[in-house]
Design a protein around this motif. Sequence first.
Motif, short mmCIF file in Angstrom:
data_model
loop_
_atom_site.label_atom_id
_atom_site.label_comp_id
_atom_site.label_asym_id
_atom_site.label_seq_id
_atom_site.Cartn_x
_atom_site.Cartn_y
_atom_site.Cartn_z
N VAL A 1 82.12 -52.49 -10.89
CA VAL A 1 82.46 -51.23 -10.24
C VAL A 1 81.35 -50.22 -10.45
N SER A 2 80.99 -49.50 -9.40
CA SER A 2 79.88 -48.56 -9.44
C SER A 2 80.25 -47.31 -10.22
N LEU A 3 79.22 -46.58 -10.67
CA LEU A 3 79.46 -45.30 -11.33
C LEU A 3 80.13 -44.32 -10.40
N GLN A 4 79.79 -44.38 -9.13
CA GLN A 4 80.41 -43.49 -8.16
C GLN A 4 81.92 -43.72 -8.09
N GLU A 5 82.31 -44.99 -8.11
CA GLU A 5 83.74 -45.31 -8.05
C GLU A 5 84.43 -44.92 -9.34
N LEU A 6 83.80 -45.15 -10.48
CA LEU A 6 84.39 -44.75 -11.75
C LEU A 6 84.56 -43.23 -11.81
N PHE A 7 83.58 -42.51 -11.28
CA PHE A 7 83.67 -41.05 -11.23
C PHE A 7 84.83 -40.62 -10.33
N ARG A 8 84.96 -41.29 -9.19
CA ARG A 8 86.06 -40.95 -8.27
C ARG A 8 87.41 -41.13 -8.94
N ARG A 9 87.51 -42.14 -9.79
CA ARG A 9 88.76 -42.39 -10.49
C ARG A 9 89.07 -41.32 -11.52
N MET A 10 88.07 -40.54 -11.88
CA MET A 10 88.28 -39.43 -12.80
C MET A 10 88.67 -38.14 -12.07
N VAL A 11 88.11 -37.91 -10.90
CA VAL A 11 88.23 -36.59 -10.27
C VAL A 11 89.24 -36.52 -9.12
N GLU A 12 89.59 -37.66 -8.53
CA GLU A 12 90.53 -37.65 -7.42
C GLU A 12 91.92 -38.05 -7.92
N PRO A 13 92.88 -37.14 -7.82
CA PRO A 13 94.22 -37.44 -8.34
C PRO A 13 94.82 -38.74 -7.81
N SER A 14 94.58 -39.04 -6.54
CA SER A 14 95.15 -40.25 -5.96
C SER A 14 94.54 -41.52 -6.53
N ALA A 15 93.34 -41.39 -7.12
CA ALA A 15 92.65 -42.56 -7.66
C ALA A 15 92.79 -42.68 -9.17
N GLN A 16 93.34 -41.65 -9.81
CA GLN A 16 93.45 -41.65 -11.27
C GLN A 16 94.50 -42.65 -11.75
N GLY A 17 94.18 -43.35 -12.81
CA GLY A 17 95.13 -44.27 -13.41
C GLY A 17 96.18 -43.54 -14.21
N ARG A 18 97.23 -44.26 -14.55
CA ARG A 18 98.32 -43.68 -15.33
C ARG A 18 97.88 -43.48 -16.77
N GLU A 19 98.09 -42.31 -17.29
CA GLU A 19 97.85 -42.01 -18.69
C GLU A 19 99.13 -41.45 -19.29
N ILE A 20 99.32 -41.67 -20.57
CA ILE A 20 100.48 -41.15 -21.27
C ILE A 20 100.07 -39.92 -22.07
N THR A 21 100.73 -38.82 -21.82
CA THR A 21 100.45 -37.61 -22.60
C THR A 21 101.04 -37.77 -24.00
N PRO A 22 100.23 -37.64 -25.04
CA PRO A 22 100.74 -37.84 -26.40
C PRO A 22 101.88 -36.89 -26.75
N ASP A 23 102.81 -37.38 -27.53
CA ASP A 23 103.92 -36.58 -28.02
C ASP A 23 103.35 -35.45 -28.90
#
Length: 287
Positions: free
Chosen positions: A56-78
Amino acid sequence: MKDRALVLGGGGVAGIAWMTGLLLGLSEQNVDLRQAEWTIGTSAGATLGAQVGGMVSLQELFRRMVEPSAQGREITPDPRGLESFQKARATFSSITDRAERIRQIGKWALASPTISESERRKVVEERLPGHAWPDRDLAIVAIDAQSGEIQVFDRKSGVHLVDAVGASCALPGIWPPVTTRGRRYMDGGVRSAENADLATGYARVVILSPMGTTLPRIGGGGLEEQIEILQQAGSQPYAITPDAKSRRAIGLNPLSPETRRPAAKAGRQQGRVIAAELAEFWNGRSA
Protein backbone atom coordinates in the motif's frame (compact mmCIF):
# COMPACT_ATOMS: atom_id res chain seq x y z
CA MET A 1 29.30 -0.91 9.76
CA LYS A 2 26.00 -1.23 7.91
CA ASP A 3 24.50 1.81 6.22
CA ARG A 4 21.02 3.13 7.14
CA ALA A 5 18.41 2.21 9.74
CA LEU A 6 15.00 3.72 10.38
CA VAL A 7 13.57 3.78 13.91
CA LEU A 8 9.82 4.29 14.31
CA GLY A 9 8.83 5.17 17.87
CA GLY A 10 5.69 4.87 19.93
CA GLY A 11 2.96 7.45 20.34
CA GLY A 12 -0.56 6.03 20.07
CA VAL A 13 -2.85 6.49 17.10
CA ALA A 14 -1.70 10.11 16.89
CA GLY A 15 1.86 8.86 16.54
CA ILE A 16 0.89 6.52 13.70
CA ALA A 17 -0.84 9.39 11.93
CA TRP A 18 1.96 11.90 12.47
CA MET A 19 4.65 9.53 11.23
CA THR A 20 2.51 8.55 8.23
CA GLY A 21 2.13 12.19 7.27
CA LEU A 22 5.81 12.84 7.91
CA LEU A 23 6.93 10.00 5.63
CA LEU A 24 4.57 11.19 2.91
CA GLY A 25 5.72 14.81 3.17
CA LEU A 26 9.35 13.72 2.97
CA SER A 27 8.70 11.46 -0.01
CA GLU A 28 7.00 14.31 -1.83
CA GLN A 29 10.36 16.08 -1.59
CA ASN A 30 12.24 12.99 -2.83
CA VAL A 31 13.38 11.75 0.59
CA ASP A 32 12.20 8.17 1.01
CA LEU A 33 13.03 6.77 4.42
CA ARG A 34 11.63 3.40 3.36
CA GLN A 35 14.97 2.86 1.61
CA ALA A 36 16.51 2.00 4.99
CA GLU A 37 18.22 -1.37 5.11
CA TRP A 38 16.57 -2.11 8.45
CA THR A 39 13.47 -0.74 10.16
CA ILE A 40 12.68 -1.15 13.83
CA GLY A 41 9.23 -0.33 15.15
CA THR A 42 7.91 0.04 18.67
CA SER A 43 4.21 0.36 19.50
CA ALA A 44 2.83 2.92 17.02
CA GLY A 45 6.04 2.44 15.08
CA ALA A 46 5.39 -1.30 14.86
CA THR A 47 2.06 -0.56 13.19
CA LEU A 48 3.59 1.89 10.75
CA GLY A 49 6.55 -0.38 10.02
CA ALA A 50 4.18 -3.19 9.07
CA GLN A 51 2.07 -0.82 6.98
CA VAL A 52 4.85 0.78 4.94
CA GLY A 53 6.55 -2.58 4.42
CA GLY A 54 3.61 -3.79 2.34
CA MET A 55 2.22 -2.92 -1.06
CA VAL A 56 0.00 0.00 0.00
CA SER A 57 1.31 3.44 -0.97
CA LEU A 58 2.04 6.25 1.47
CA GLN A 59 -0.68 8.24 -0.23
CA GLU A 60 -3.23 5.55 0.57
CA LEU A 61 -2.02 5.17 4.14
CA PHE A 62 -2.33 8.94 4.55
CA ARG A 63 -5.85 8.86 3.13
CA ARG A 64 -6.76 6.27 5.73
CA MET A 65 -5.72 8.75 8.39
CA VAL A 66 -7.46 11.88 7.13
CA GLU A 67 -10.65 10.72 5.40
CA PRO A 68 -13.34 9.61 7.86
CA SER A 69 -14.83 7.15 5.37
CA ALA A 70 -11.45 5.44 4.99
CA GLN A 71 -10.47 5.37 8.66
CA GLY A 72 -10.34 2.01 10.38
CA ARG A 73 -12.18 1.22 13.59
CA GLU A 74 -10.39 2.29 16.74
CA ILE A 75 -11.46 1.80 20.33
CA THR A 76 -11.39 4.87 22.54
CA PRO A 77 -9.68 3.85 25.81
CA ASP A 78 -11.78 3.75 28.96
CA PRO A 79 -11.06 6.96 30.93
CA ARG A 80 -10.69 4.84 34.06
CA GLY A 81 -7.89 2.91 32.38
CA LEU A 82 -6.13 6.13 31.43
CA GLU A 83 -6.41 7.40 34.99
CA SER A 84 -5.04 4.11 36.32
CA PHE A 85 -2.18 4.30 33.82
CA GLN A 86 -1.19 7.79 34.97
CA LYS A 87 -1.22 6.74 38.63
CA ALA A 88 0.79 3.62 37.89
CA ARG A 89 3.39 5.57 35.96
CA ALA A 90 3.97 7.79 38.97
CA THR A 91 4.22 4.76 41.26
CA PHE A 92 6.66 2.82 39.08
CA SER A 93 8.91 5.84 38.61
CA SER A 94 10.03 5.41 42.22
CA ILE A 95 11.62 2.01 41.42
CA THR A 96 15.22 2.88 40.61
CA ASP A 97 16.27 -0.50 39.20
CA ARG A 98 15.07 -0.43 35.61
CA ALA A 99 14.80 -4.19 35.16
CA GLU A 100 12.75 -4.52 38.32
CA ARG A 101 10.58 -1.59 37.28
CA ILE A 102 9.75 -3.29 33.99
CA ARG A 103 8.98 -6.58 35.76
CA GLN A 104 6.58 -4.81 38.11
CA ILE A 105 4.90 -3.06 35.19
CA GLY A 106 4.47 -6.48 33.59
CA LYS A 107 2.77 -7.88 36.67
CA TRP A 108 0.47 -4.89 36.75
CA ALA A 109 -0.32 -5.24 33.05
CA LEU A 110 -1.23 -8.91 33.45
CA ALA A 111 -3.56 -8.12 36.36
CA SER A 112 -5.22 -5.02 34.89
CA PRO A 113 -8.81 -5.26 33.59
CA THR A 114 -9.00 -4.47 29.87
CA ILE A 115 -11.00 -5.43 26.81
CA SER A 116 -10.46 -8.97 25.55
CA GLU A 117 -7.44 -9.97 23.47
CA SER A 118 -9.70 -11.00 20.60
CA GLU A 119 -11.46 -7.64 20.51
CA ARG A 120 -8.17 -5.77 20.51
CA ARG A 121 -6.74 -8.07 17.83
CA LYS A 122 -9.55 -7.13 15.46
CA VAL A 123 -8.47 -3.48 15.70
CA VAL A 124 -4.86 -4.36 14.88
CA GLU A 125 -5.98 -6.56 11.98
CA GLU A 126 -7.95 -3.66 10.52
CA ARG A 127 -5.00 -1.29 10.86
CA LEU A 128 -2.80 -3.47 8.67
CA PRO A 129 -3.49 -3.57 4.92
CA GLY A 130 -1.77 -6.98 4.76
CA HIS A 131 -1.10 -9.61 7.38
CA ALA A 132 2.04 -11.19 5.95
CA TRP A 133 5.48 -10.10 7.08
CA PRO A 134 7.05 -7.72 4.54
CA ASP A 135 10.06 -8.84 2.52
CA ARG A 136 12.16 -5.93 3.78
CA ASP A 137 13.90 -6.27 7.14
CA LEU A 138 11.49 -5.22 9.87
CA ALA A 139 11.98 -5.73 13.61
CA ILE A 140 9.12 -5.25 16.07
CA VAL A 141 9.86 -4.71 19.76
CA ALA A 142 7.74 -6.06 22.61
CA ILE A 143 8.33 -6.97 26.25
CA ASP A 144 7.63 -10.34 27.86
CA ALA A 145 5.14 -9.32 30.54
CA GLN A 146 5.99 -12.35 32.64
CA SER A 147 9.78 -11.97 32.69
CA GLY A 148 10.29 -8.32 31.76
CA GLU A 149 12.72 -9.32 29.01
CA ILE A 150 12.83 -7.65 25.60
CA GLN A 151 11.53 -9.61 22.61
CA VAL A 152 12.33 -8.57 19.05
CA PHE A 153 10.03 -10.18 16.49
CA ASP A 154 10.79 -10.46 12.78
CA ARG A 155 9.63 -12.59 9.87
CA LYS A 156 11.83 -15.46 11.09
CA SER A 157 10.29 -15.51 14.58
CA GLY A 158 7.39 -17.77 13.71
CA VAL A 159 4.93 -15.21 15.12
CA HIS A 160 2.03 -13.85 13.09
CA LEU A 161 2.54 -10.22 12.06
CA VAL A 162 -0.76 -9.17 13.65
CA ASP A 163 0.28 -10.71 16.97
CA ALA A 164 3.73 -9.11 16.83
CA VAL A 165 2.25 -5.67 16.16
CA GLY A 166 -0.48 -6.17 18.75
CA ALA A 167 2.08 -7.17 21.36
CA SER A 168 4.23 -4.12 20.66
CA CYS A 169 1.13 -1.92 20.99
CA ALA A 170 -0.23 -3.50 24.20
CA LEU A 171 0.04 -0.47 26.46
CA PRO A 172 -0.09 -1.69 30.07
CA GLY A 173 -3.37 -1.11 31.83
CA ILE A 174 -5.01 0.08 28.60
CA TRP A 175 -4.80 -2.90 26.22
CA PRO A 176 -4.36 -6.58 27.10
CA PRO A 177 -0.97 -8.26 26.79
CA VAL A 178 -0.88 -10.46 23.68
CA THR A 179 -0.57 -14.22 23.97
CA THR A 180 1.67 -15.97 21.47
CA ARG A 181 3.92 -19.03 21.71
CA GLY A 182 2.68 -19.63 25.25
CA ARG A 183 3.91 -16.24 26.53
CA ARG A 184 2.23 -12.88 27.04
CA TYR A 185 3.77 -9.71 25.67
CA MET A 186 3.24 -6.02 26.34
CA ASP A 187 4.16 -2.72 24.71
CA GLY A 188 7.82 -2.41 23.68
CA GLY A 189 7.60 1.22 24.78
CA VAL A 190 7.86 0.04 28.38
CA ARG A 191 11.59 -0.37 27.73
CA SER A 192 11.94 2.69 25.49
CA ALA A 193 9.53 4.57 23.26
CA GLU A 194 12.05 4.24 20.44
CA ASN A 195 14.45 1.39 21.30
CA ALA A 196 16.86 3.16 18.98
CA ASP A 197 19.85 1.60 20.72
CA LEU A 198 19.02 -1.64 18.92
CA ALA A 199 20.17 0.07 15.71
CA THR A 200 23.80 0.18 16.83
CA GLY A 201 25.94 -1.11 14.00
CA TYR A 202 24.31 1.19 11.43
CA ALA A 203 26.19 4.27 10.26
CA ARG A 204 23.14 6.51 9.95
CA VAL A 205 20.03 6.12 12.05
CA VAL A 206 16.94 8.25 11.54
CA ILE A 207 14.61 8.21 14.53
CA LEU A 208 10.97 9.29 14.28
CA SER A 209 9.84 10.01 17.83
CA PRO A 210 6.22 11.14 18.34
CA MET A 211 6.94 11.28 22.08
CA GLY A 212 9.91 13.61 21.68
CA THR A 213 12.14 14.47 24.60
CA THR A 214 9.64 16.08 26.95
CA LEU A 215 6.99 13.48 27.78
CA PRO A 216 7.62 11.14 30.74
CA ARG A 217 8.36 7.47 30.00
CA ILE A 218 6.68 4.68 31.90
CA GLY A 219 9.58 2.27 32.23
CA GLY A 220 12.76 2.90 30.29
CA GLY A 221 15.04 5.68 29.19
CA GLY A 222 14.24 8.69 27.07
CA LEU A 223 15.22 9.72 23.58
CA GLU A 224 18.32 11.63 24.67
CA GLU A 225 19.71 8.50 26.35
CA GLN A 226 19.08 6.48 23.20
CA ILE A 227 20.89 9.04 21.06
CA GLU A 228 23.90 8.98 23.38
CA ILE A 229 24.09 5.18 23.18
CA LEU A 230 24.11 5.33 19.38
CA GLN A 231 26.78 8.02 19.30
CA GLN A 232 29.03 6.09 21.67
CA ALA A 233 28.69 3.07 19.36
CA GLY A 234 29.87 5.12 16.37
CA SER A 235 26.48 5.69 14.73
CA GLN A 236 25.17 9.05 13.55
CA PRO A 237 21.60 9.47 14.85
CA TYR A 238 19.17 12.00 13.38
CA ALA A 239 16.08 12.41 15.56
CA ILE A 240 12.85 13.94 14.27
CA THR A 241 10.33 15.02 16.88
CA PRO A 242 7.05 16.91 16.43
CA ASP A 243 7.33 20.62 15.76
CA ALA A 244 5.02 23.07 17.50
CA LYS A 245 2.13 22.56 15.07
CA SER A 246 2.47 18.79 15.25
CA ARG A 247 2.56 18.84 19.06
CA ARG A 248 -0.71 20.76 19.09
CA ALA A 249 -2.24 18.29 16.65
CA ILE A 250 -1.14 15.27 18.69
CA GLY A 251 -2.54 16.90 21.82
CA LEU A 252 -2.61 15.58 25.36
CA ASN A 253 -4.18 12.22 24.55
CA PRO A 254 -2.40 10.55 21.62
CA LEU A 255 -4.61 7.47 22.08
CA SER A 256 -7.69 9.39 20.92
CA PRO A 257 -8.84 8.42 17.39
CA GLU A 258 -9.82 12.06 16.81
CA THR A 259 -6.13 12.99 16.60
CA ARG A 260 -5.56 11.07 13.37
CA ARG A 261 -6.56 13.71 10.83
CA PRO A 262 -4.84 16.75 12.40
CA ALA A 263 -1.69 14.80 13.34
CA ALA A 264 -1.31 13.33 9.84
CA LYS A 265 -1.75 16.73 8.19
CA ALA A 266 0.72 18.39 10.54
CA GLY A 267 3.24 15.60 10.01
CA ARG A 268 2.98 15.94 6.24
CA GLN A 269 3.69 19.65 6.42
CA GLN A 270 6.62 19.13 8.80
CA GLY A 271 8.07 16.51 6.45
CA ARG A 272 8.02 18.92 3.55
CA VAL A 273 9.75 21.58 5.63
CA ILE A 274 12.61 19.42 6.91
CA ALA A 275 13.18 17.40 3.74
CA ALA A 276 16.11 19.40 2.35
CA GLU A 277 18.15 19.18 5.56
CA LEU A 278 17.36 15.50 6.09
CA ALA A 279 18.29 14.66 2.49
CA GLU A 280 21.90 15.68 3.13
CA PHE A 281 22.12 13.33 6.08
CA TRP A 282 20.19 10.46 4.46
CA ASN A 283 22.29 10.56 1.32
CA GLY A 284 25.54 10.52 3.25
CA ARG A 285 26.57 14.11 2.80
CA SER A 286 26.37 15.11 6.46
CA ALA A 287 29.44 15.89 8.50
